[in-house]
Scaffold this motif. Structure first.
Motif, PDB file in Angstrom:
ATOM      1  N   GLY A 119      -1.834  -0.533 -12.776  1.00 46.08           N
ATOM      2  CA  GLY A 119      -2.483  -1.458 -14.167  1.00 46.08           C
ATOM      3  C   GLY A 119      -1.116  -2.255 -15.064  1.00 46.08           C
ATOM      4  N   TRP A 120      -1.037  -2.527 -15.987  1.00 45.73           N
ATOM      5  CA  TRP A 120       0.282  -3.025 -16.877  1.00 45.73           C
ATOM      6  C   TRP A 120       1.217  -1.921 -17.064  1.00 45.73           C
ATOM      7  CZ3 TRP A 120       2.258  -2.592 -21.169  1.00 45.73           C
ATOM      8  CH2 TRP A 120       1.325  -1.336 -22.249  1.00 45.73           C
ATOM      9  N   HIS A 121       1.158  -1.158 -17.229  1.00 47.27           N
ATOM     10  CA  HIS A 121       2.517  -0.455 -17.357  1.00 47.27           C
ATOM     11  C   HIS A 121       3.028  -0.031 -16.584  1.00 47.27           C
ATOM     12  CE1 HIS A 121       3.665   2.963 -19.692  1.00 47.27           C
ATOM     13  NE2 HIS A 121       3.448   2.374 -21.180  1.00 47.27           N
ATOM     14  N   MET A 122       2.178   0.156 -15.270  1.00 44.75           N
ATOM     15  CA  MET A 122       3.482   1.222 -13.871  1.00 44.75           C
ATOM     16  C   MET A 122       4.671   0.460 -13.410  1.00 44.75           C
ATOM     17  SD  MET A 122       1.716   0.092 -11.237  1.00 44.75           S
ATOM     18  CE  MET A 122       2.470   1.265 -10.165  1.00 44.75           C
ATOM     19  N   VAL A 123       4.520  -1.313 -14.045  1.00 41.53           N
ATOM     20  CA  VAL A 123       5.706  -2.283 -13.619  1.00 41.53           C
ATOM     21  C   VAL A 123       6.362  -2.220 -14.001  1.00 41.53           C
ATOM     22  CG1 VAL A 123       3.522  -3.255 -12.594  1.00 41.53           C
ATOM     23  CG2 VAL A 123       4.159  -4.191 -14.975  1.00 41.53           C
ATOM     24  N   ALA A 124       7.687  -2.660 -12.924  1.00 41.91           N
ATOM     25  CA  ALA A 124       8.868  -2.426 -13.083  1.00 41.91           C
ATOM     26  C   ALA A 124       8.989  -3.990 -14.412  1.00 41.91           C
ATOM     27  CB  ALA A 124      10.055  -2.917 -12.402  1.00 41.91           C
ATOM     28  N   ASP A 125       8.486  -4.829 -15.072  1.00 42.49           N
ATOM     29  CA  ASP A 125       8.544  -4.985 -15.367  1.00 42.49           C
ATOM     30  C   ASP A 125       7.108  -6.075 -16.406  1.00 42.49           C
ATOM     31  OD1 ASP A 125       9.879  -7.933 -17.861  1.00 42.49           O
ATOM     32  OD2 ASP A 125       9.423  -9.009 -15.809  1.00 42.49           O
ATOM     33  N   ALA A 126       7.121  -4.653 -17.347  1.00 40.04           N
ATOM     34  CA  ALA A 126       6.342  -4.383 -17.968  1.00 40.04           C
ATOM     35  C   ALA A 126       5.971  -5.045 -19.180  1.00 40.04           C
ATOM     36  CB  ALA A 126       5.511  -2.233 -18.329  1.00 40.04           C
ATOM     37  N   GLY A 127       6.796  -5.625 -19.808  1.00 37.26           N
ATOM     38  CA  GLY A 127       6.626  -6.141 -20.597  1.00 37.26           C
ATOM     39  C   GLY A 127       6.424  -8.114 -20.316  1.00 37.26           C
ATOM     40  N   ASN A 128       6.459  -8.609 -19.356  1.00 40.30           N
ATOM     41  CA  ASN A 128       5.648  -9.854 -18.982  1.00 40.30           C
ATOM     42  C   ASN A 128       4.427 -10.208 -18.150  1.00 40.30           C
ATOM     43  OD1 ASN A 128       6.001 -12.544 -17.658  1.00 40.30           O
ATOM     44  ND2 ASN A 128       8.014 -11.865 -16.666  1.00 40.30           N
ATOM     45  N   TYR A 129       3.733 -10.354 -19.184  1.00 42.09           N
ATOM     46  CA  TYR A 129       2.103 -10.564 -18.827  1.00 42.09           C
ATOM     47  C   TYR A 129       1.918 -12.279 -17.696  1.00 42.09           C
ATOM     48  CZ  TYR A 129       2.548  -6.687 -22.545  1.00 42.09           C
ATOM     49  OH  TYR A 129       2.939  -5.702 -23.638  1.00 42.09           O
TER      50      TYR A 129
ATOM     51  N   LEU B 124      11.897  12.771  -4.476  1.00 44.69           N
ATOM     52  CA  LEU B 124       9.562  12.832  -4.425  1.00 44.69           C
ATOM     53  C   LEU B 124       8.886  11.382  -4.930  1.00 44.69           C
ATOM     54  CD1 LEU B 124       7.453  14.451  -3.362  1.00 44.69           C
ATOM     55  CD2 LEU B 124       7.401  15.670  -4.990  1.00 44.69           C
ATOM     56  N   ARG B 125       9.307  11.536  -5.891  1.00 44.27           N
ATOM     57  CA  ARG B 125       7.893  10.643  -7.105  1.00 44.27           C
ATOM     58  C   ARG B 125       7.948   8.859  -5.718  1.00 44.27           C
ATOM     59  NH1 ARG B 125      12.150  10.134 -12.343  1.00 44.27           N
ATOM     60  NH2 ARG B 125      12.796   8.714 -11.803  1.00 44.27           N
ATOM     61  N   GLU B 126       9.366   8.520  -5.275  1.00 41.17           N
ATOM     62  CA  GLU B 126       9.359   7.145  -4.642  1.00 41.17           C
ATOM     63  C   GLU B 126       8.808   7.500  -2.975  1.00 41.17           C
ATOM     64  OE1 GLU B 126      13.271   6.071  -4.009  1.00 41.17           O
ATOM     65  OE2 GLU B 126      13.600   5.810  -5.700  1.00 41.17           O
ATOM     66  N   GLN B 127       8.059   8.961  -2.727  1.00 43.32           N
ATOM     67  CA  GLN B 127       7.190   8.827  -1.746  1.00 43.32           C
ATOM     68  C   GLN B 127       5.841   8.970  -1.722  1.00 43.32           C
ATOM     69  OE1 GLN B 127       8.836  12.435   0.594  1.00 43.32           O
ATOM     70  NE2 GLN B 127      10.892  12.143  -0.116  1.00 43.32           N
TER      71      GLN B 127
ATOM     72  N   HIS C 217       2.928 -13.050 -12.150  1.00 47.21           N
ATOM     73  CA  HIS C 217       2.556 -12.827 -11.350  1.00 47.21           C
ATOM     74  C   HIS C 217       2.826 -11.846 -10.394  1.00 47.21           C
ATOM     75  CE1 HIS C 217      -1.792 -14.722 -12.132  1.00 47.21           C
ATOM     76  NE2 HIS C 217      -0.593 -15.524 -13.698  1.00 47.21           N
ATOM     77  N   ASP C 218       3.940 -11.738  -9.835  1.00 50.63           N
ATOM     78  CA  ASP C 218       4.410 -10.491  -9.211  1.00 50.63           C
ATOM     79  C   ASP C 218       5.146  -9.932  -9.636  1.00 50.63           C
ATOM     80  OD1 ASP C 218       6.839 -12.156 -10.221  1.00 50.63           O
ATOM     81  OD2 ASP C 218       7.748 -11.542  -8.355  1.00 50.63           O
ATOM     82  N   TRP C 219       4.640  -8.682  -8.783  1.00 48.14           N
ATOM     83  CA  TRP C 219       5.517  -7.672  -9.514  1.00 48.14           C
ATOM     84  C   TRP C 219       5.971  -6.560  -8.842  1.00 48.14           C
ATOM     85  CZ3 TRP C 219       2.491  -2.900  -8.039  1.00 48.14           C
ATOM     86  CH2 TRP C 219       1.116  -3.140  -7.586  1.00 48.14           C
ATOM     87  N   GLU C 220       6.559  -5.081  -9.088  1.00 52.59           N
ATOM     88  CA  GLU C 220       6.938  -3.738  -8.292  1.00 52.59           C
ATOM     89  C   GLU C 220       6.726  -2.514  -8.718  1.00 52.59           C
ATOM     90  OE1 GLU C 220      10.891  -3.962  -7.301  1.00 52.59           O
ATOM     91  OE2 GLU C 220      11.452  -5.241  -9.007  1.00 52.59           O
ATOM     92  N   ILE C 221       6.592  -1.374  -8.195  1.00 53.50           N
ATOM     93  CA  ILE C 221       6.808  -0.520  -9.472  1.00 53.50           C
ATOM     94  C   ILE C 221       7.418  -0.005 -10.540  1.00 53.50           C
ATOM     95  CG2 ILE C 221       5.796   1.935  -8.363  1.00 53.50           C
ATOM     96  CD1 ILE C 221       4.362   0.895  -6.008  1.00 53.50           C
ATOM     97  N   ALA C 222       7.481   0.623 -11.193  1.00 49.99           N
ATOM     98  CA  ALA C 222       8.675   1.062 -11.847  1.00 49.99           C
ATOM     99  C   ALA C 222       9.022   2.560 -10.855  1.00 49.99           C
ATOM    100  CB  ALA C 222       8.432   1.498 -13.068  1.00 49.99           C
ATOM    101  N   ALA C 223      10.699   1.485 -11.323  1.00 52.68           N
ATOM    102  CA  ALA C 223      11.690   3.534 -10.524  1.00 52.68           C
ATOM    103  C   ALA C 223      11.651   4.293 -11.496  1.00 52.68           C
ATOM    104  CB  ALA C 223      12.873   2.684 -10.444  1.00 52.68           C
ATOM    105  N   ASP C 224      11.331   4.346 -12.748  1.00 48.08           N
ATOM    106  CA  ASP C 224      11.162   5.405 -13.068  1.00 48.08           C
ATOM    107  C   ASP C 224       9.578   6.139 -12.845  1.00 48.08           C
ATOM    108  OD1 ASP C 224       9.995   4.571 -14.784  1.00 48.08           O
ATOM    109  OD2 ASP C 224      11.454   4.168 -16.640  1.00 48.08           O
ATOM    110  N   ALA C 225       9.606   7.531 -13.668  1.00 46.39           N
ATOM    111  CA  ALA C 225       8.072   8.229 -14.130  1.00 46.39           C
ATOM    112  C   ALA C 225       6.890   7.348 -14.549  1.00 46.39           C
ATOM    113  CB  ALA C 225       8.151   9.406 -14.060  1.00 46.39           C
ATOM    114  N   ARG C 226       7.383   6.302 -14.769  1.00 53.88           N
ATOM    115  CA  ARG C 226       6.284   5.739 -15.509  1.00 53.88           C
ATOM    116  C   ARG C 226       5.796   5.714 -14.649  1.00 53.88           C
ATOM    117  NH1 ARG C 226       7.114   0.839 -17.200  1.00 53.88           N
ATOM    118  NH2 ARG C 226       8.753  -0.022 -16.698  1.00 53.88           N
ATOM    119  N   ARG C 227       6.125   5.278 -13.488  1.00 50.94           N
ATOM    120  CA  ARG C 227       4.738   4.766 -12.207  1.00 50.94           C
ATOM    121  C   ARG C 227       4.029   5.602 -11.982  1.00 50.94           C
ATOM    122  NH1 ARG C 227       7.248   4.647  -7.234  1.00 50.94           N
ATOM    123  NH2 ARG C 227       9.409   4.087  -7.774  1.00 50.94           N
ATOM    124  N   PHE C 228       3.823   6.849 -12.640  1.00 47.80           N
ATOM    125  CA  PHE C 228       2.438   7.954 -12.548  1.00 47.80           C
ATOM    126  C   PHE C 228       1.854   7.129 -13.897  1.00 47.80           C
ATOM    127  CE2 PHE C 228       5.473  10.370 -10.397  1.00 47.80           C
ATOM    128  CZ  PHE C 228       5.185   9.553  -9.033  1.00 47.80           C
TER     129      PHE C 228
END
Length: 372
Positions: free
Chosen positions: A233-243, A223-226, A246-257
């Motif tokens: 913001g910076w925290h909900m991306v897959a590579d959250a520690g890489n400031y 469901l979360r993928e739907q 400039h390209d980014w993708e949404i985290a796969a886990d619940a941190r995306r929220f």
């Protein structure tokens, strides 16, 4: 051996029966916040990675509390309303879709659904005052029903629903099952896999004995993928520690929220509070809560005055007992408050909500005051 009395050194003149609203913290939560504040004062964020380890431990504690498959399924949001809004605003609604709720829901589990009327969504409030409330909810489902959103325990009456039965019916009908668990998590055992819930939401400031401002949001992976996201913001991306990326993708886990910085002050407090509940064990906590609500229910029914508005059947009880006095409700509530009884006016009566640690003398004194 945990010294429960030492964890709750409350004012002896205080009769606290309001865990269904805002609960007192245990001593260890106070100690955790005090230590966190002192560390900030003297060292700042020097040991920030250790703070994040506490955050991860909290996710694992919440995973254990609801028996989630993985701690990665747990997001930490601000409150129950935000969690319900993530689902309500994230679904791809079609004109004519329906949401089913009960007619006893707290506004948190009503307003986010009603707000979807702009997408052509109808929110239907089902009367659950009859002997079989689950069947009433099940019978209300139609081919247009997208979501059944229900509180595990109703905040006013204290009615506890059979979530496993509702979850099974939702799976059979292809309906999403969303549970507002704020009146049961921390009070009774809870198994998200057994009840087959798609989403579970609960703030930590009631039966979980934590602070306001931090909530559990469980969302099953498919469901979360739907869900469409509306906060970024910076925290909900897959590579959250890489400031610098400039390209980014949404985290796969619940941190995306979780779009931004975590509430680490509340994280330390809630983690400490949950450590107490998990040490005692939720089976033991649940037995103690039910024993106390049963005592209150029995005492108030036996007095021959007023009316107990909460369910009489043991399987329908949780931690809430609501009683309507013969005197005017406002006058009764004011009298109790002035006498040191901390309770609430809800559901047309005086709502009493003891926790597992509540001493029986507190309940006895409160009932004596209640009956005047």
């Amino acid at each position: 051996m945990t010294n429960i009395a030492d964890e709750f050194p409350q004012d002896p003149d205080l009769l606290y029966l309001n865990h269904a609203a805002v609960a007192p913290w245990p001593r260890r939560a106070r100690d955790a916040v005090t230590a966190f504040a002192a560390e900030n004062l003297h060292q700042g964020a020097r040991d920030y990675p250790r703070w994040l380890a506490t955050e991860q431990r909290l996710r694992q504690q919440l995973q254990a509390l609801i028996n989630a498959p993985d701690s990665a399924d747990i997001a930490l949001l601000k409150n129950t309303s935000e969690g319900l809004s993530v689902l309500a605003c994230g679904l791809d609604w079609q004109d004519g879709d329906e949401v089913i709720i009960s007619n006893q829901e707290f506004p948190s589990n009503r307003i986010p659904w009603q707000a979807q009327a702009r997408h052509g969504v109808t929110t239907r409030e089902v009367d659950i005052s009859m002997a079989d409330p689950e069947q009433a909810l099940i019978d209300a489902m139609t081919p247009r029903t997208r979501v059944l959103a229900i509180s595990s325990v109703q905040y006013g009456s204290g009615l506890r629903l059979d979530l496993a039965r509702l979850g099974k019916a939702c799976r059979r009908a292809g309906v999403l099952f969303c549970v507002d668990a704020i009146q049961s998590l921390g009070a009774l055992p809870f198994d998200v896999q057994e009840i087959q819930a798609d989403v579970v939401v609960a703030d930590g400031h009631k039966w979980m004995l934590g602070p306001e401002g931090l909530a559990l949001f469980y969302c099953q992976p498919d469901l979360r993928e739907q869900l469409t996201l509306f906060q970024f913001g910076w925290h909900m991306v897959a590579d959250a520690g890489n400031y610098d990326r400039h390209d980014w993708e949404i985290a796969a886990d619940a941190r995306r929220f979780e779009c931004g910085s975590p509430n680490l002050l509340a994280v330390h407090a809630l983690s400490a509070s949950l450590s107490l509940l998990l040490e005692v064990g939720m089976d033991s906590v649940g037995d103690a809560v039910l024993a106390r609500s049963t005592w209150l229910d029995t005492a108030l029914r036996a007095c021959g005055r007023g009316q107990v508005l909460s369910p009489a059947a043991p399987e329908r009880r949780a931690g809430i007992v609501t009683w309507r006095p013969e005197e005017p409700l406002d006058a009764c509530f004011t009298r109790l408050r002035d006498a040191g009884v901390v309770c609430a006016q809800r559901g047309g009566g005086i709502r009493l909500s003891p926790h597992f640690y509540t001493d029986h003398t507190v309940m006895e004194r409160a009932v004596a005051l209640l009956l005047g």
